[in-house]
Scaffold this active site. Sequence first.
Site, short mmCIF file in Angstrom:
data_model
loop_
_atom_site.label_atom_id
_atom_site.label_comp_id
_atom_site.label_asym_id
_atom_site.label_seq_id
_atom_site.Cartn_x
_atom_site.Cartn_y
_atom_site.Cartn_z
CG ASP A 116 -7.84 1.00 0.28
OD1 ASP A 116 -6.46 1.34 0.35
OD2 ASP A 116 -8.09 -0.08 0.56
CB SER A 159 2.56 2.60 2.31
OG SER A 159 2.51 4.03 2.53
NE ARG A 176 0.48 6.49 5.11
CZ ARG A 176 0.80 5.75 6.07
NH1 ARG A 176 1.48 6.23 7.03
NH2 ARG A 176 0.08 4.44 6.10
NE ARG A 177 1.60 1.74 6.51
CZ ARG A 177 0.72 0.83 6.31
NH1 ARG A 177 0.95 -0.23 5.22
NH2 ARG A 177 -0.26 0.67 6.72
NE ARG A 214 -0.14 -5.07 -5.14
CZ ARG A 214 -1.29 -5.27 -4.66
NH1 ARG A 214 -1.78 -5.16 -3.52
NH2 ARG A 214 -1.95 -5.58 -5.55
N GLY A 215 -0.03 -8.17 -1.47
CA GLY A 215 -0.86 -9.14 -0.84
C GLY A 215 -1.63 -8.49 0.32
CB VAL A 264 -3.34 -8.69 6.72
CG1 VAL A 264 -2.88 -9.11 7.99
CG2 VAL A 264 -3.91 -7.34 6.38
#
Length: 330
Positions: free
Chosen positions: A104, A149, A151-152, A169-170, A172
């Site tokens: 991050d 993400s 990227r993912r 979002r949020g 885990v």
Amino acid sequence: MPRERADHAASAASPTADSSCNQTATPRLRLGTRASALARWQAEWVAAELGRRGVQVEMIHVSTQGDVSSRPLGAIGGQGVFTKELQRALLDGAIDLAVHSLKDLPTERVPGLQLAAVPERESTRDVLVSRLAGSLDALPERARIGTGSVRRRAQLLHARPDLQVSEIRGNVDTRLRKLDEGRYEAIVLAEAGLRRLGLGERITQILPYELMLPAAGQGALGIEARSDDAPSLQTLAQLDHPVTHAAVLAERALLTALHTGCLAPVGVWARVDGGQLQLDAVVLSHDGRERLSVSVAGPPEQAESLGQQAAADLLAQGAAQLIAASRQGC
């Protein structure tokens, strides 16, 4: 990062009555952390490690823009939304050190601040968590899969163009709850975060590197302090793991040279193997159809140069165009 060390975190983070008797003889540092469960785990781990070295730690919670907003990261500024307030508190002298998830932390250096230590890394891998399939290949056609993400997203679509990859979002726990409520057939998370929170049993599949390269700094912590605070820098240097530090330096140098950040479809994984620093990286189009890759190796002492070399190779293949196009697609 050995997880068993976290067992001592609570005692280090909250000094007992016995420790108050010798506070004048013991160094004391104010540690800034976000309030999420994972951020607290990370901060408490650092506090425990400092406590083992005779340093008392006072926890100070700092709310960041990324914590209070439910909007997608790109819509609230993306890079730095989880770190800027902590860095501001450091510069203002309100805290002595900040603990970040290194993925991050923006690669652009903030004047007056220094990456004081990078402890030993946890797993760098991403994992699939699913309520109905044992692997990514076993998910039904057009399955809904959640990730925040790009990227993912790009790497998932490269492997399975039929997937419906949606924003999630949020923290885990919130993401797992949304999965359990049936909003998605699967989600993708970092293995390190799940295991640090004691949620390793939720992992359905550890995604292979051939399919999913991690974000720069994934699985690593970054401990930041003021560059003019020599006593704190000297104390925090005890937590540094040179092998991990070299790997993340290479990864972050690649991002810097690509003129991109954590929101770009870039995956990179560096590690020391046989005395050599190995680095693999990919840049993808936003939809995953195009994928550029590179592998380089060299002495760990040349970590930043290796990252820059890998970036140059990717740019020669056309990475800048893919990155620019992905910004427009977000």
